[in-house]
Scaffold this motif. Structure first.
Motif, PDB file in Angstrom:
ATOM      1  N   ASN A  46     -41.925 -21.947   8.798  1.00 33.67           N
ATOM      2  CA  ASN A  46     -42.370 -21.865  10.187  1.00 33.67           C
ATOM      3  C   ASN A  46     -41.881 -23.102  10.930  1.00 33.67           C
ATOM      4  OD1 ASN A  46     -44.340 -22.604  12.402  1.00 33.67           O
ATOM      5  ND2 ASN A  46     -44.989 -20.521  11.933  1.00 33.67           N
ATOM      6  N   GLU A  50     -46.167 -26.456   9.793  1.00 33.53           N
ATOM      7  CA  GLU A  50     -47.547 -26.493   9.301  1.00 33.53           C
ATOM      8  C   GLU A  50     -47.688 -26.018   7.861  1.00 33.53           C
ATOM      9  OE1 GLU A  50     -48.774 -22.120  11.090  1.00 33.53           O
ATOM     10  OE2 GLU A  50     -49.777 -23.880  11.851  1.00 33.53           O
ATOM     11  N   THR A  52     -46.515 -22.720   6.739  1.00 32.70           N
ATOM     12  CA  THR A  52     -46.390 -21.285   6.532  1.00 32.70           C
ATOM     13  C   THR A  52     -44.903 -20.939   6.442  1.00 32.70           C
ATOM     14  OG1 THR A  52     -46.494 -20.841   8.906  1.00 32.70           O
ATOM     15  CG2 THR A  52     -48.560 -20.732   7.671  1.00 32.70           C
ATOM     16  N   ILE A  81     -49.206 -14.922   6.120  1.00 28.13           N
ATOM     17  CA  ILE A  81     -49.666 -14.427   7.415  1.00 28.13           C
ATOM     18  C   ILE A  81     -51.051 -14.987   7.739  1.00 28.13           C
ATOM     19  CG2 ILE A  81     -48.285 -12.308   7.360  1.00 28.13           C
ATOM     20  CD1 ILE A  81     -50.845 -10.827   6.476  1.00 28.13           C
ATOM     21  N   HIS A  82     -51.302 -15.132   9.035  1.00 27.59           N
ATOM     22  CA  HIS A  82     -52.620 -15.537   9.524  1.00 27.59           C
ATOM     23  C   HIS A  82     -53.478 -14.284   9.658  1.00 27.59           C
ATOM     24  CE1 HIS A  82     -51.768 -19.756  10.611  1.00 27.59           C
ATOM     25  NE2 HIS A  82     -50.540 -19.316  10.822  1.00 27.59           N
ATOM     26  N   THR A  83     -54.682 -14.322   9.081  1.00 30.93           N
ATOM     27  CA  THR A  83     -55.631 -13.220   9.201  1.00 30.93           C
ATOM     28  C   THR A  83     -56.950 -13.801   9.718  1.00 30.93           C
ATOM     29  OG1 THR A  83     -56.641 -13.421   7.001  1.00 30.93           O
ATOM     30  CG2 THR A  83     -54.571 -12.158   7.146  1.00 30.93           C
ATOM     31  N   GLY A  86     -58.304 -16.201   7.296  1.00 22.89           N
ATOM     32  CA  GLY A  86     -57.475 -17.354   6.937  1.00 22.89           C
ATOM     33  C   GLY A  86     -56.085 -16.911   6.529  1.00 22.89           C
ATOM     34  N   LEU A  87     -55.350 -17.807   5.891  1.00 29.34           N
ATOM     35  CA  LEU A  87     -53.988 -17.494   5.474  1.00 29.34           C
ATOM     36  C   LEU A  87     -53.991 -16.595   4.239  1.00 29.34           C
ATOM     37  CD1 LEU A  87     -52.223 -20.958   5.817  1.00 29.34           C
ATOM     38  CD2 LEU A  87     -52.107 -19.023   7.381  1.00 29.34           C
ATOM     39  N   LYS A  88     -53.070 -15.653   4.204  1.00 28.58           N
ATOM     40  CA  LYS A  88     -52.868 -14.780   3.047  1.00 28.58           C
ATOM     41  C   LYS A  88     -51.396 -14.842   2.687  1.00 28.58           C
ATOM     42  CE  LYS A  88     -56.975 -12.804   3.055  1.00 28.58           C
ATOM     43  NZ  LYS A  88     -58.021 -13.133   2.245  1.00 28.58           N
ATOM     44  N   LEU A  93     -52.266 -25.836   4.389  1.00 26.85           N
ATOM     45  CA  LEU A  93     -51.759 -26.116   5.739  1.00 26.85           C
ATOM     46  C   LEU A  93     -51.630 -27.615   5.930  1.00 26.85           C
ATOM     47  CD1 LEU A  93     -53.478 -23.736   8.307  1.00 26.85           C
ATOM     48  CD2 LEU A  93     -51.097 -23.806   7.611  1.00 26.85           C
TER      49      LEU A  93
END
Length: 148
Positions: A46, A50, A52, A81-83, A86-88, A93
Motif C-alpha cells: 500500500n 502502513e 497492507t 483488506i480492511h473489514t 479489522g484487517l483480514k 499495522l
C-alpha cells in the motif's frame, strides 16, 4: 514496533496463510496459457506505508489481457483488506511517520522470502519459464528474486 519484531509478526501471519496461497499458486501454474513467456509474483505494498499489501501472479507474453484473464480466478495469493472487524488477514499495522525503518521495503523483503518458501512447496517441476518475485515501485532491498 521495531523492525525485527515487525518482521517476525508479519511472517507469522504470512505462514498462517500459506496453505491458501499454495493452493492458488498451484491452480495458477496448472492453467498457464501456452503463450506465457514469464511469470511474476508481484508484491503490491500500500502506498501509505502502513503495512497492507497484496500479492498477485502476473503473466507476460503476447496479449497480456488474454494471458492474465486465464488465471484471474487464482492469481491473488494474499490480499490484505480492511473489514469492520479489522484487517483480514491481521497483519501488523505501522505508522510510516513514526517508524525507524522504511515499512514498504521491509514488508516487501519479508513477503519475498515467504514467496520463495511458497515456491518450494508448489508443483513447479513442469514450469520451464522464468519466474521472478518483484515488488511494485521497486520496494525491497533483496528483490527481485529469480526462482526459475
Amino acid at each position: 514496533m521495531e523492525e525485527n519484531k515487525y518482521k517476525i509478526e508479519l511472517r507469522k501471519v504470512l505462514d498462517e496463510n500459506s496453505s491458501s496461497a499454495i493452493k492458488n499458486l498451484n491452480a495458477t501454474l496448472q492453467s498457464l496459457p501456452e503463450k506465457t513467456k514469464s511469470v511474476e509474483l508481484m508484491i503490491f505494498p500500500n502506498q501509505d506505508g502502513e503495512g497492507t499489501f497484496g500479492v498477485r501472479v502476473s503473466l507476460s507474453g503476447p496479449d497480456l489481457y488474454v494471458l492474465n484473464k486465464a488465471i484471474e480466478g487464482s492469481a491473488d495469493l494474499i490480499n490484505i483488506i480492511h473489514t469492520p472487524e479489522g484487517l483480514k488477514p491481521a497483519v501488523p499495522l505501522m505508522n510510516p511517520f513514526d517508524s525507524s525503518f522504511e515499512v514498504n521495503d521491509v514488508l516487501s523483503d519479508v513477503v519475498g522470502d515467504w514467496l520463495k518458501f511458497i515456491w518450494s512447496q508448489v508443483d513447479n517441476n513442469s514450469i520451464n519459464l522464468p519466474v521472478t518475485i518483484i515488488a511494485d515501485e521497486d520496494y525491497g532491498m533483496t528483490l527481485p528474486i529469480e526462482l526459475n
